[in-house]
Design a protein around this motif. Sequence first.
Motif, PDB file in Angstrom:
ATOM      1  N   THR A  27       0.751  -1.169   0.057  1.00 25.56           N
ATOM      2  CA  THR A  27      -0.113   0.157  -0.088  1.00 25.56           C
ATOM      3  C   THR A  27       0.877   1.331   0.132  1.00 25.56           C
ATOM      4  N   GLY A  28       1.921   1.278   0.802  1.00 31.30           N
ATOM      5  CA  GLY A  28       2.800   2.349   0.789  1.00 31.30           C
ATOM      6  C   GLY A  28       3.578   2.614  -0.527  1.00 31.30           C
ATOM      7  N   LEU A  29       3.946   1.667  -1.299  1.00 27.89           N
ATOM      8  CA  LEU A  29       4.430   1.977  -2.561  1.00 27.89           C
ATOM      9  C   LEU A  29       3.527   2.029  -3.576  1.00 27.89           C
ATOM     10  N   TYR A  30       2.312   1.530  -3.456  1.00 25.44           N
ATOM     11  CA  TYR A  30       1.146   2.129  -4.285  1.00 25.44           C
ATOM     12  C   TYR A  30       0.960   3.625  -4.314  1.00 25.44           C
ATOM     13  N   LEU A  31       0.774   4.054  -3.031  1.00 21.31           N
ATOM     14  CA  LEU A  31       0.403   5.449  -2.554  1.00 21.31           C
ATOM     15  C   LEU A  31       1.743   6.234  -2.867  1.00 21.31           C
ATOM     16  N   THR A  32       2.740   5.960  -2.774  1.00 22.06           N
ATOM     17  CA  THR A  32       3.986   6.576  -3.183  1.00 22.06           C
ATOM     18  C   THR A  32       4.150   6.921  -4.476  1.00 22.06           C
ATOM     19  N   ILE A  33       3.826   5.844  -5.478  1.00 24.19           N
ATOM     20  CA  ILE A  33       3.867   5.841  -6.808  1.00 24.19           C
ATOM     21  C   ILE A  33       2.685   6.867  -7.459  1.00 24.19           C
ATOM     22  N   ARG A  34       1.474   6.659  -6.954  1.00 25.84           N
ATOM     23  CA  ARG A  34       0.283   7.712  -7.301  1.00 25.84           C
ATOM     24  C   ARG A  34       0.557   9.012  -7.010  1.00 25.84           C
ATOM     25  N   THR A  35       1.253   9.409  -6.187  1.00 27.56           N
ATOM     26  CA  THR A  35       1.681  10.946  -5.682  1.00 27.56           C
ATOM     27  C   THR A  35       3.102  11.174  -6.133  1.00 27.56           C
ATOM     28  N   ARG A  36       3.624  10.372  -6.799  1.00 20.71           N
ATOM     29  CA  ARG A  36       5.061  10.783  -7.482  1.00 20.71           C
ATOM     30  C   ARG A  36       5.909  11.054  -6.052  1.00 20.71           C
ATOM     31  N   TRP A  97      14.377  -3.020   8.035  1.00 26.44           N
ATOM     32  CA  TRP A  97      12.898  -3.333   7.667  1.00 26.44           C
ATOM     33  C   TRP A  97      12.030  -2.175   8.340  1.00 26.44           C
ATOM     34  N   MET A  98      12.384  -1.784   9.526  1.00 29.41           N
ATOM     35  CA  MET A  98      11.715  -0.834  10.287  1.00 29.41           C
ATOM     36  C   MET A  98      11.695   0.451   9.441  1.00 29.41           C
ATOM     37  N   TRP A  99      12.944   0.789   8.950  1.00 29.81           N
ATOM     38  CA  TRP A  99      13.225   2.000   8.251  1.00 29.81           C
ATOM     39  C   TRP A  99      12.234   1.875   6.785  1.00 29.81           C
ATOM     40  N   VAL A 100      12.292   0.777   6.188  1.00 26.26           N
ATOM     41  CA  VAL A 100      11.530   0.612   5.102  1.00 26.26           C
ATOM     42  C   VAL A 100      10.122   0.686   5.510  1.00 26.26           C
ATOM     43  N   VAL A 101       9.678   0.310   6.274  1.00 29.42           N
ATOM     44  CA  VAL A 101       8.037   0.319   6.593  1.00 29.42           C
ATOM     45  C   VAL A 101       7.664   1.853   6.739  1.00 29.42           C
ATOM     46  N   MET A 106       5.411   6.983   5.210  1.00 29.18           N
ATOM     47  CA  MET A 106       5.041   8.134   5.357  1.00 29.18           C
ATOM     48  C   MET A 106       3.846   8.602   4.207  1.00 29.18           C
ATOM     49  N   ALA A 107       3.779   8.043   3.129  1.00 33.46           N
ATOM     50  CA  ALA A 107       2.796   8.074   2.101  1.00 33.46           C
ATOM     51  C   ALA A 107       1.533   7.587   2.760  1.00 33.46           C
ATOM     52  N   THR A 108       1.474   6.425   3.424  1.00 35.72           N
ATOM     53  CA  THR A 108       0.255   6.107   3.886  1.00 35.72           C
ATOM     54  C   THR A 108      -0.188   7.002   5.138  1.00 35.72           C
ATOM     55  N   ALA A 109       0.701   7.496   5.665  1.00 38.49           N
ATOM     56  CA  ALA A 109       0.225   8.421   6.887  1.00 38.49           C
ATOM     57  C   ALA A 109      -0.324   9.549   6.149  1.00 38.49           C
ATOM     58  N   PHE A 110       0.330  10.032   5.141  1.00 38.74           N
ATOM     59  CA  PHE A 110      -0.386  11.403   4.349  1.00 38.74           C
ATOM     60  C   PHE A 110      -1.691  10.856   4.130  1.00 38.74           C
ATOM     61  N   PHE A 111      -2.032  10.061   3.312  1.00 34.58           N
ATOM     62  CA  PHE A 111      -3.327   9.620   2.859  1.00 34.58           C
ATOM     63  C   PHE A 111      -4.404   9.615   4.246  1.00 34.58           C
ATOM     64  N   LEU A 430      -6.168  -0.310   5.731  1.00 28.54           N
ATOM     65  CA  LEU A 430      -5.384  -0.267   4.224  1.00 28.54           C
ATOM     66  C   LEU A 430      -6.315  -0.730   3.195  1.00 28.54           C
ATOM     67  N   VAL A 431      -7.233  -1.447   3.335  1.00 24.76           N
ATOM     68  CA  VAL A 431      -8.208  -1.651   2.059  1.00 24.76           C
ATOM     69  C   VAL A 431      -9.072  -0.477   1.813  1.00 24.76           C
ATOM     70  N   ALA A 432      -9.466   0.225   3.067  1.00 24.81           N
ATOM     71  CA  ALA A 432     -10.051   1.590   2.905  1.00 24.81           C
ATOM     72  C   ALA A 432      -9.513   2.507   2.142  1.00 24.81           C
ATOM     73  N   LEU A 433      -8.108   2.852   2.517  1.00 33.19           N
ATOM     74  CA  LEU A 433      -7.332   3.669   2.152  1.00 33.19           C
ATOM     75  C   LEU A 433      -7.001   3.565   0.393  1.00 33.19           C
ATOM     76  N   LEU A 434      -6.742   2.215   0.019  1.00 36.29           N
ATOM     77  CA  LEU A 434      -6.835   1.920  -1.259  1.00 36.29           C
ATOM     78  C   LEU A 434      -7.971   2.399  -2.173  1.00 36.29           C
ATOM     79  N   VAL A 435      -9.131   1.939  -1.618  1.00 32.85           N
ATOM     80  CA  VAL A 435     -10.339   2.390  -2.220  1.00 32.85           C
ATOM     81  C   VAL A 435     -10.529   3.896  -2.583  1.00 32.85           C
ATOM     82  N   LEU A 436     -10.156   4.409  -1.273  1.00 29.59           N
ATOM     83  CA  LEU A 436     -10.486   5.983  -1.408  1.00 29.59           C
ATOM     84  C   LEU A 436      -9.188   6.940  -1.751  1.00 29.59           C
ATOM     85  N   ALA A 437      -8.181   6.106  -2.385  1.00 28.34           N
ATOM     86  CA  ALA A 437      -7.054   6.863  -2.871  1.00 28.34           C
ATOM     87  C   ALA A 437      -7.431   8.002  -3.620  1.00 28.34           C
TER      88      ALA A 437
END
Length: 482
Positions: A27-36, A97-101, A106-111, A430-437
Amino acid sequence: MNALAATLQNIGDWVTLYITMGMLVGTGLYLTIRTRAVQIRHFPAMVRSVWGSRSGAHGGISSFQAFTISLAARVGIGNVFGVAAALILGGPGAIFWMWVVALVGMATAFFEATLAQLFKERHGSDNTFRGGPAFYMSLGLKNRPLGLIFAGLTIFTCGFSIIMVQSNAIAGVIGPDSSVGASPAITATLLVALSAPVILGGVKQVARVTEIMAPVMAVIYLLLGLAVVMINIHHIPTVVATIVTAAFGPQQFAGGVTGSIIAALINGTRRGLFSNEAGQGTAPNAAATATVAHPVQQGYIQSLGVFVDTIVVCSMTAFIILSAGPEVYTPGQLTPASAASLTQEAVAATLGQWTAVPMALVVFVLAFSSVIAAATYSEVNMDFITSHPSAKWLPRVLSVVSTALGALATLELVWSTVDIMMAIMTVTNLVALLVLAPWGIGALRDFESQRRNGVKQPVFTSTDNEFLPAQLPTDVWVAKNH
Protein backbone atom coordinates in the motif's frame (compact mmCIF):
# COMPACT_ATOMS: atom_id res chain seq x y z
CA MET A 1 -1.01 -17.95 30.79
CA ASN A 2 2.38 -18.52 29.15
CA ALA A 3 0.83 -21.06 26.78
CA LEU A 4 -1.84 -18.53 25.79
CA ALA A 5 0.80 -15.85 25.19
CA ALA A 6 2.81 -18.26 23.02
CA THR A 7 -0.26 -19.18 20.99
CA LEU A 8 -1.17 -15.55 20.44
CA GLN A 9 2.41 -14.77 19.44
CA ASN A 10 2.38 -17.55 16.83
CA ILE A 11 -0.88 -16.21 15.42
CA GLY A 12 0.56 -12.70 15.37
CA ASP A 13 3.71 -13.93 13.58
CA TRP A 14 1.67 -15.65 10.88
CA VAL A 15 -0.59 -12.64 10.30
CA THR A 16 2.37 -10.25 10.23
CA LEU A 17 4.42 -12.37 7.82
CA TYR A 18 1.72 -13.42 5.37
CA ILE A 19 -0.75 -10.53 5.48
CA THR A 20 0.22 -7.33 7.30
CA MET A 21 3.77 -6.98 6.00
CA GLY A 22 2.86 -7.32 2.34
CA MET A 23 -0.14 -5.01 2.63
CA LEU A 24 1.81 -2.35 4.55
CA VAL A 25 4.68 -2.17 2.10
CA GLY A 26 2.47 -2.74 -0.94
CA THR A 27 0.00 0.00 0.00
CA GLY A 28 2.81 2.40 0.87
CA LEU A 29 4.53 1.76 -2.46
CA TYR A 30 1.27 2.13 -4.39
CA LEU A 31 0.47 5.45 -2.73
CA THR A 32 4.06 6.59 -3.17
CA ILE A 33 3.87 5.89 -6.90
CA ARG A 34 0.42 7.50 -7.29
CA THR A 35 1.64 10.71 -5.64
CA ARG A 36 5.06 10.70 -7.30
CA ALA A 37 6.68 10.19 -3.88
CA VAL A 38 4.88 12.92 -1.97
CA GLN A 39 6.96 12.14 1.13
CA ILE A 40 10.15 13.00 -0.77
CA ARG A 41 8.97 15.78 -3.11
CA HIS A 42 7.18 17.65 -0.35
CA PHE A 43 9.47 16.84 2.56
CA PRO A 44 10.74 20.45 2.91
CA ALA A 45 7.14 21.67 2.92
CA MET A 46 6.31 19.11 5.62
CA VAL A 47 9.04 20.52 7.83
CA ARG A 48 7.91 24.09 7.17
CA SER A 49 4.31 23.18 7.92
CA VAL A 50 5.13 22.61 11.57
CA TRP A 51 6.05 26.28 12.01
CA GLY A 52 2.90 28.28 12.46
CA SER A 53 0.75 25.18 12.96
CA ARG A 54 -0.17 26.31 16.49
CA SER A 55 -2.32 29.12 15.10
CA GLY A 56 -5.60 29.19 13.19
CA ALA A 57 -7.56 26.85 15.46
CA HIS A 58 -10.33 29.42 16.10
CA GLY A 59 -11.00 28.04 19.57
CA GLY A 60 -10.72 24.41 18.48
CA ILE A 61 -7.71 22.11 18.31
CA SER A 62 -4.74 23.44 16.37
CA SER A 63 -2.86 21.52 13.71
CA PHE A 64 0.13 21.39 16.04
CA GLN A 65 -1.93 20.05 18.95
CA ALA A 66 -3.37 17.30 16.75
CA PHE A 67 0.18 16.53 15.63
CA THR A 68 1.44 16.28 19.23
CA ILE A 69 -1.43 13.97 20.21
CA SER A 70 -0.34 11.54 17.50
CA LEU A 71 3.33 12.19 18.28
CA ALA A 72 2.67 11.37 21.93
CA ALA A 73 1.17 8.05 20.86
CA ARG A 74 3.97 7.34 18.40
CA VAL A 75 6.98 8.37 20.47
CA GLY A 76 6.58 6.04 23.40
CA ILE A 77 7.51 2.55 24.47
CA GLY A 78 7.73 1.40 20.86
CA ASN A 79 10.74 3.67 20.41
CA VAL A 80 12.55 2.32 23.46
CA PHE A 81 11.37 -1.19 24.33
CA GLY A 82 9.94 -1.95 20.89
CA VAL A 83 13.24 -1.30 19.12
CA ALA A 84 15.09 -3.31 21.76
CA ALA A 85 12.63 -6.19 21.28
CA ALA A 86 13.10 -6.00 17.49
CA LEU A 87 16.89 -6.27 17.92
CA ILE A 88 16.56 -9.21 20.30
CA LEU A 89 14.02 -11.15 18.24
CA GLY A 90 15.07 -10.17 14.73
CA GLY A 91 18.68 -9.01 14.98
CA PRO A 92 20.12 -5.75 13.59
CA GLY A 93 18.45 -6.42 10.22
CA ALA A 94 15.07 -5.71 11.81
CA ILE A 95 16.04 -2.03 11.98
CA PHE A 96 16.47 -1.90 8.20
CA TRP A 97 12.96 -3.24 7.64
CA MET A 98 11.68 -0.81 10.24
CA TRP A 99 13.14 1.97 8.09
CA VAL A 100 11.51 0.56 4.95
CA VAL A 101 8.11 0.39 6.65
CA ALA A 102 8.53 4.00 7.81
CA LEU A 103 9.67 5.45 4.47
CA VAL A 104 6.80 3.99 2.47
CA GLY A 105 4.57 4.47 5.50
CA MET A 106 5.04 8.23 5.25
CA ALA A 107 2.88 8.15 2.11
CA THR A 108 0.33 5.98 3.89
CA ALA A 109 0.24 8.38 6.86
CA PHE A 110 -0.23 11.29 4.48
CA PHE A 111 -3.32 9.64 2.98
CA GLU A 112 -4.73 8.60 6.35
CA ALA A 113 -4.57 12.14 7.72
CA THR A 114 -5.81 13.78 4.52
CA LEU A 115 -8.79 11.42 4.29
CA ALA A 116 -9.51 11.94 7.98
CA GLN A 117 -9.67 15.69 7.33
CA LEU A 118 -11.76 15.33 4.17
CA PHE A 119 -14.41 13.19 5.84
CA LYS A 120 -14.40 14.76 9.31
CA GLU A 121 -17.53 16.01 11.03
CA ARG A 122 -18.26 18.83 13.45
CA HIS A 123 -18.44 17.82 17.10
CA GLY A 124 -21.08 19.57 19.18
CA SER A 125 -20.51 23.22 19.96
CA ASP A 126 -16.93 23.13 21.22
CA ASN A 127 -15.33 24.15 17.88
CA THR A 128 -13.70 20.76 17.42
CA PHE A 129 -14.01 17.99 14.85
CA ARG A 130 -14.10 14.22 14.88
CA GLY A 131 -12.93 11.89 12.16
CA GLY A 132 -10.70 8.95 11.27
CA PRO A 133 -11.01 5.57 9.57
CA ALA A 134 -14.45 4.80 10.99
CA PHE A 135 -15.72 8.09 9.56
CA TYR A 136 -14.14 7.72 6.11
CA MET A 137 -15.30 4.11 5.94
CA SER A 138 -18.84 5.25 6.69
CA LEU A 139 -18.92 8.40 4.53
CA GLY A 140 -16.36 7.53 1.86
CA LEU A 141 -17.05 3.83 1.41
CA LYS A 142 -20.70 4.34 2.40
CA ASN A 143 -20.35 1.40 4.75
CA ARG A 144 -21.35 2.39 8.26
CA PRO A 145 -21.35 -1.23 9.58
CA LEU A 146 -17.67 -1.50 8.65
CA GLY A 147 -17.04 1.83 10.37
CA LEU A 148 -18.78 0.56 13.49
CA ILE A 149 -16.63 -2.58 13.52
CA PHE A 150 -13.46 -0.53 13.10
CA ALA A 151 -14.54 1.89 15.82
CA GLY A 152 -15.14 -1.01 18.19
CA LEU A 153 -11.72 -2.47 17.40
CA THR A 154 -10.08 0.91 17.98
CA ILE A 155 -11.81 1.45 21.32
CA PHE A 156 -10.61 -1.95 22.52
CA THR A 157 -7.12 -1.77 21.02
CA CYS A 158 -6.35 1.80 22.09
CA GLY A 159 -8.39 2.08 25.26
CA PHE A 160 -7.35 -1.34 26.52
CA SER A 161 -4.48 -3.17 24.80
CA ILE A 162 -2.14 -0.30 23.84
CA ILE A 163 -2.64 1.48 27.15
CA MET A 164 -1.85 -1.76 28.97
CA VAL A 165 1.40 -2.13 26.99
CA GLN A 166 2.49 1.37 27.92
CA SER A 167 1.60 1.08 31.62
CA ASN A 168 3.16 -2.39 31.73
CA ALA A 169 6.39 -0.89 30.48
CA ILE A 170 6.23 1.87 33.09
CA ALA A 171 5.83 -0.79 35.78
CA GLY A 172 9.01 -2.41 34.51
CA VAL A 173 10.95 0.85 34.49
CA ILE A 174 10.09 1.83 38.08
CA GLY A 175 9.30 -1.68 39.37
CA PRO A 176 10.88 -3.81 42.11
CA ASP A 177 13.95 -4.69 39.99
CA SER A 178 14.67 -1.07 39.03
CA SER A 179 16.52 1.69 40.84
CA VAL A 180 13.14 3.10 41.93
CA GLY A 181 11.82 -0.15 43.39
CA ALA A 182 8.09 0.62 43.24
CA SER A 183 5.67 -2.30 43.60
CA PRO A 184 3.13 -2.97 40.81
CA ALA A 185 0.33 -1.80 43.12
CA ILE A 186 2.07 1.51 43.79
CA THR A 187 2.76 1.97 40.07
CA ALA A 188 -0.87 1.27 39.22
CA THR A 189 -2.07 3.77 41.81
CA LEU A 190 0.37 6.42 40.58
CA LEU A 191 -0.67 5.96 36.96
CA VAL A 192 -4.35 6.26 37.76
CA ALA A 193 -3.71 9.39 39.85
CA LEU A 194 -1.81 11.03 36.98
CA SER A 195 -3.87 9.87 34.03
CA ALA A 196 -7.41 10.26 35.36
CA PRO A 197 -7.46 14.10 35.51
CA VAL A 198 -6.18 14.31 31.92
CA ILE A 199 -8.14 11.49 30.31
CA LEU A 200 -11.41 12.30 32.05
CA GLY A 201 -11.02 15.90 30.86
CA GLY A 202 -11.53 14.82 27.26
CA VAL A 203 -9.82 15.47 23.94
CA LYS A 204 -9.13 19.18 24.49
CA GLN A 205 -7.43 18.47 27.84
CA VAL A 206 -5.24 15.79 26.25
CA ALA A 207 -4.32 18.22 23.45
CA ARG A 208 -3.21 20.86 25.95
CA VAL A 209 -1.01 18.39 27.85
CA THR A 210 0.58 16.65 24.86
CA GLU A 211 1.31 19.99 23.17
CA ILE A 212 4.01 20.52 25.80
CA MET A 213 4.86 17.03 26.98
CA ALA A 214 5.41 15.19 23.69
CA PRO A 215 7.93 17.55 22.02
CA VAL A 216 9.87 18.18 25.24
CA MET A 217 10.29 14.49 26.10
CA ALA A 218 11.21 13.58 22.53
CA VAL A 219 13.92 16.27 22.49
CA ILE A 220 15.30 15.20 25.91
CA TYR A 221 15.51 11.58 24.78
CA LEU A 222 17.19 12.57 21.52
CA LEU A 223 19.75 14.71 23.36
CA LEU A 224 20.54 11.85 25.74
CA GLY A 225 20.87 9.47 22.81
CA LEU A 226 22.98 11.95 20.85
CA ALA A 227 25.45 12.11 23.74
CA VAL A 228 25.82 8.32 23.61
CA VAL A 229 26.21 8.30 19.83
CA MET A 230 28.81 11.08 19.86
CA ILE A 231 30.91 9.22 22.43
CA ASN A 232 30.68 6.06 20.30
CA ILE A 233 30.82 7.89 16.97
CA HIS A 234 33.66 5.69 15.74
CA HIS A 235 31.31 2.68 15.94
CA ILE A 236 28.46 4.23 13.91
CA PRO A 237 29.73 3.31 10.39
CA THR A 238 30.03 -0.31 11.53
CA VAL A 239 26.60 -0.14 13.13
CA VAL A 240 24.97 1.10 9.89
CA ALA A 241 26.80 -1.55 7.85
CA THR A 242 25.66 -4.24 10.27
CA ILE A 243 22.03 -3.14 10.03
CA VAL A 244 22.06 -3.24 6.23
CA THR A 245 23.99 -6.48 5.79
CA ALA A 246 22.00 -8.25 8.51
CA ALA A 247 18.77 -7.40 6.67
CA PHE A 248 19.62 -9.55 3.64
CA GLY A 249 23.36 -10.15 3.67
CA PRO A 250 24.95 -13.53 2.86
CA GLN A 251 25.91 -14.20 6.47
CA GLN A 252 22.26 -14.25 7.48
CA PHE A 253 21.71 -17.43 5.49
CA ALA A 254 24.11 -19.25 7.74
CA GLY A 255 21.46 -19.40 10.44
CA GLY A 256 18.71 -20.48 8.08
CA VAL A 257 16.12 -18.28 6.43
CA THR A 258 13.44 -18.96 9.03
CA GLY A 259 15.66 -18.07 11.94
CA SER A 260 17.20 -14.93 10.51
CA ILE A 261 15.84 -13.02 7.54
CA ILE A 262 12.20 -13.88 8.25
CA ALA A 263 12.68 -12.99 11.92
CA ALA A 264 14.14 -9.63 10.89
CA LEU A 265 11.23 -8.99 8.52
CA ILE A 266 8.56 -9.92 11.05
CA ASN A 267 9.99 -7.99 13.97
CA GLY A 268 11.06 -4.97 11.94
CA THR A 269 7.58 -4.70 10.44
CA ARG A 270 5.75 -5.40 13.68
CA ARG A 271 7.73 -3.02 15.87
CA GLY A 272 7.84 -0.40 13.13
CA LEU A 273 4.05 -0.50 12.94
CA PHE A 274 3.64 -0.35 16.71
CA SER A 275 5.98 2.63 16.88
CA ASN A 276 4.97 4.85 13.95
CA GLU A 277 1.39 3.56 13.46
CA ALA A 278 1.47 4.28 9.70
CA GLY A 279 -1.46 2.45 8.14
CA GLN A 280 -2.82 1.24 11.45
CA GLY A 281 -5.65 3.75 11.51
CA THR A 282 -5.01 5.26 14.94
CA ALA A 283 -3.19 8.53 14.16
CA PRO A 284 -5.94 9.74 11.75
CA ASN A 285 -8.25 10.02 14.74
CA ALA A 286 -6.01 12.79 16.07
CA ALA A 287 -5.40 14.30 12.62
CA ALA A 288 -9.13 14.82 12.06
CA THR A 289 -9.56 16.91 15.21
CA ALA A 290 -7.40 19.75 13.84
CA THR A 291 -8.80 22.97 12.42
CA VAL A 292 -6.87 23.63 9.19
CA ALA A 293 -7.40 25.53 5.95
CA HIS A 294 -6.63 22.51 3.75
CA PRO A 295 -6.65 18.74 4.46
CA VAL A 296 -3.17 18.38 2.94
CA GLN A 297 -1.74 20.55 5.73
CA GLN A 298 -2.49 17.83 8.27
CA GLY A 299 -1.39 15.17 5.81
CA TYR A 300 2.01 16.87 5.70
CA ILE A 301 2.34 17.03 9.47
CA GLN A 302 1.26 13.44 10.11
CA SER A 303 3.61 12.14 7.42
CA LEU A 304 6.46 14.04 9.06
CA GLY A 305 5.46 12.43 12.35
CA VAL A 306 6.30 8.99 10.94
CA PHE A 307 9.73 10.25 9.88
CA VAL A 308 10.43 11.76 13.30
CA ASP A 309 9.24 8.66 15.12
CA THR A 310 11.08 5.95 13.21
CA ILE A 311 13.88 7.44 11.14
CA VAL A 312 14.94 9.79 13.94
CA VAL A 313 13.88 8.45 17.36
CA CYS A 314 13.85 4.68 16.69
CA SER A 315 17.16 4.92 14.85
CA MET A 316 18.60 6.73 17.84
CA THR A 317 17.59 3.84 20.10
CA ALA A 318 19.12 1.32 17.71
CA PHE A 319 22.37 3.28 17.52
CA ILE A 320 22.48 3.57 21.33
CA ILE A 321 22.19 -0.21 21.75
CA LEU A 322 24.36 -1.32 18.83
CA SER A 323 27.16 1.15 19.58
CA ALA A 324 27.39 0.16 23.24
CA GLY A 325 29.36 -2.97 22.41
CA PRO A 326 28.98 -6.75 22.74
CA GLU A 327 28.93 -6.58 26.53
CA VAL A 328 25.49 -4.95 26.22
CA TYR A 329 24.07 -6.54 23.06
CA THR A 330 25.08 -9.59 21.06
CA PRO A 331 22.60 -11.02 18.51
CA GLY A 332 21.04 -14.25 19.70
CA GLN A 333 22.27 -13.93 23.27
CA LEU A 334 19.33 -12.16 24.93
CA THR A 335 15.74 -13.12 25.77
CA PRO A 336 12.67 -10.96 25.03
CA ALA A 337 12.44 -10.12 28.74
CA SER A 338 15.71 -8.16 28.35
CA ALA A 339 13.97 -5.61 26.11
CA ALA A 340 12.60 -3.79 29.15
CA SER A 341 16.06 -2.74 30.32
CA LEU A 342 18.32 -3.04 27.27
CA THR A 343 18.23 0.62 26.21
CA GLN A 344 18.85 1.85 29.75
CA GLU A 345 21.77 -0.57 30.11
CA ALA A 346 23.26 0.68 26.85
CA VAL A 347 23.00 4.30 28.00
CA ALA A 348 24.49 3.44 31.39
CA ALA A 349 27.36 1.51 29.77
CA THR A 350 28.38 4.67 27.91
CA LEU A 351 27.42 7.56 30.20
CA GLY A 352 27.48 5.87 33.61
CA GLN A 353 25.04 4.45 36.16
CA TRP A 354 23.83 7.94 37.09
CA THR A 355 21.63 7.83 33.98
CA ALA A 356 19.36 5.15 35.46
CA VAL A 357 16.98 7.61 37.13
CA PRO A 358 16.87 10.14 34.23
CA MET A 359 16.21 7.34 31.76
CA ALA A 360 13.47 5.91 33.97
CA LEU A 361 11.87 9.36 34.09
CA VAL A 362 12.10 9.84 30.32
CA VAL A 363 10.60 6.42 29.60
CA PHE A 364 7.90 7.03 32.21
CA VAL A 365 6.81 10.29 30.58
CA LEU A 366 7.04 8.88 27.04
CA ALA A 367 4.83 5.97 28.02
CA PHE A 368 2.44 8.18 29.98
CA SER A 369 1.99 10.53 27.02
CA SER A 370 1.17 7.51 24.85
CA VAL A 371 -1.43 6.40 27.40
CA ILE A 372 -3.38 9.66 27.27
CA ALA A 373 -3.08 9.88 23.47
CA ALA A 374 -4.44 6.34 23.06
CA ALA A 375 -7.35 7.31 25.30
CA THR A 376 -8.17 10.11 22.86
CA TYR A 377 -8.29 7.67 19.94
CA SER A 378 -10.70 5.54 21.91
CA GLU A 379 -12.96 8.50 22.71
CA VAL A 380 -13.06 9.75 19.11
CA ASN A 381 -14.32 6.35 17.97
CA MET A 382 -16.97 6.26 20.66
CA ASP A 383 -18.15 9.60 19.28
CA PHE A 384 -18.59 7.85 15.93
CA ILE A 385 -20.70 5.06 17.43
CA THR A 386 -22.97 7.41 19.34
CA SER A 387 -23.21 11.12 20.03
CA HIS A 388 -24.96 10.62 23.37
CA PRO A 389 -23.17 12.83 25.92
CA SER A 390 -22.83 10.10 28.53
CA ALA A 391 -21.22 7.62 26.11
CA LYS A 392 -17.90 9.50 26.21
CA TRP A 393 -17.35 8.31 29.76
CA LEU A 394 -17.10 4.64 28.74
CA PRO A 395 -13.79 4.94 26.81
CA ARG A 396 -12.45 7.42 29.36
CA VAL A 397 -13.10 5.12 32.31
CA LEU A 398 -11.90 2.07 30.34
CA SER A 399 -8.64 3.87 29.58
CA VAL A 400 -8.05 4.83 33.21
CA VAL A 401 -8.78 1.29 34.41
CA SER A 402 -6.46 -0.14 31.75
CA THR A 403 -3.55 1.91 33.07
CA ALA A 404 -3.92 0.07 36.37
CA LEU A 405 -4.41 -3.36 34.79
CA GLY A 406 -1.37 -2.94 32.55
CA ALA A 407 0.90 -2.39 35.52
CA LEU A 408 -0.20 -5.78 36.90
CA ALA A 409 -0.27 -7.88 33.68
CA THR A 410 2.43 -10.06 32.10
CA LEU A 411 4.42 -8.46 29.30
CA GLU A 412 4.22 -11.40 26.90
CA LEU A 413 0.44 -11.65 26.98
CA VAL A 414 -0.04 -7.90 26.55
CA TRP A 415 2.36 -7.65 23.58
CA SER A 416 0.82 -10.69 21.86
CA THR A 417 -2.70 -9.31 22.24
CA VAL A 418 -1.89 -5.86 20.90
CA ASP A 419 0.03 -7.28 17.91
CA ILE A 420 -3.02 -9.23 16.73
CA MET A 421 -5.47 -6.38 17.29
CA MET A 422 -3.21 -3.93 15.47
CA ALA A 423 -2.89 -6.33 12.55
CA ILE A 424 -6.67 -6.59 12.17
CA MET A 425 -7.06 -2.81 12.33
CA THR A 426 -4.25 -2.28 9.85
CA VAL A 427 -5.58 -4.66 7.21
CA THR A 428 -9.07 -3.14 7.43
CA ASN A 429 -7.74 0.41 7.24
CA LEU A 430 -5.38 -0.29 4.33
CA VAL A 431 -8.21 -1.70 2.23
CA ALA A 432 -10.19 1.49 2.85
CA LEU A 433 -7.17 3.64 1.96
CA LEU A 434 -6.70 1.88 -1.36
CA VAL A 435 -10.36 2.29 -2.33
CA LEU A 436 -10.44 5.94 -1.24
CA ALA A 437 -7.05 6.84 -2.75
CA PRO A 438 -8.64 9.05 -5.48
CA TRP A 439 -9.94 11.39 -2.78
CA GLY A 440 -6.51 11.84 -1.21
CA ILE A 441 -4.90 12.29 -4.62
CA GLY A 442 -7.55 14.85 -5.53
CA ALA A 443 -6.90 16.86 -2.37
CA LEU A 444 -3.15 16.81 -3.08
CA ARG A 445 -3.66 17.98 -6.68
CA ASP A 446 -5.92 20.78 -5.46
CA PHE A 447 -3.24 21.90 -3.00
CA GLU A 448 -0.46 21.70 -5.59
CA SER A 449 -2.58 23.59 -8.15
CA GLN A 450 -3.14 26.47 -5.76
CA ARG A 451 0.54 26.63 -4.88
CA ARG A 452 1.50 26.71 -8.57
CA ASN A 453 -0.89 29.62 -9.00
CA GLY A 454 0.91 31.59 -6.31
CA VAL A 455 -1.41 30.94 -3.36
CA LYS A 456 0.82 30.94 -0.27
CA GLN A 457 -1.75 29.25 1.98
CA PRO A 458 -4.15 27.10 -0.06
CA VAL A 459 -7.73 26.96 1.17
CA PHE A 460 -9.80 23.89 0.40
CA THR A 461 -13.42 23.91 -0.68
CA SER A 462 -15.33 20.84 -1.78
CA THR A 463 -17.94 22.77 -3.74
CA ASP A 464 -17.51 22.00 -7.45
CA ASN A 465 -13.92 20.91 -6.85
CA GLU A 466 -12.62 19.59 -10.16
CA PHE A 467 -9.98 17.42 -8.51
CA LEU A 468 -12.35 15.34 -6.35
CA PRO A 469 -14.01 12.20 -7.72
CA ALA A 470 -17.41 13.33 -6.37
CA GLN A 471 -19.05 15.78 -3.98
CA LEU A 472 -18.00 15.27 -0.36
CA PRO A 473 -20.87 13.89 1.77
CA THR A 474 -20.19 16.44 4.54
CA ASP A 475 -20.70 20.20 4.84
CA VAL A 476 -17.42 20.91 6.65
CA TRP A 477 -15.59 21.94 3.48
CA VAL A 478 -18.33 23.64 1.48
CA ALA A 479 -17.55 27.15 0.26
CA LYS A 480 -19.83 28.95 2.72
CA ASN A 481 -17.72 27.71 5.63
CA HIS A 482 -14.60 29.46 4.40
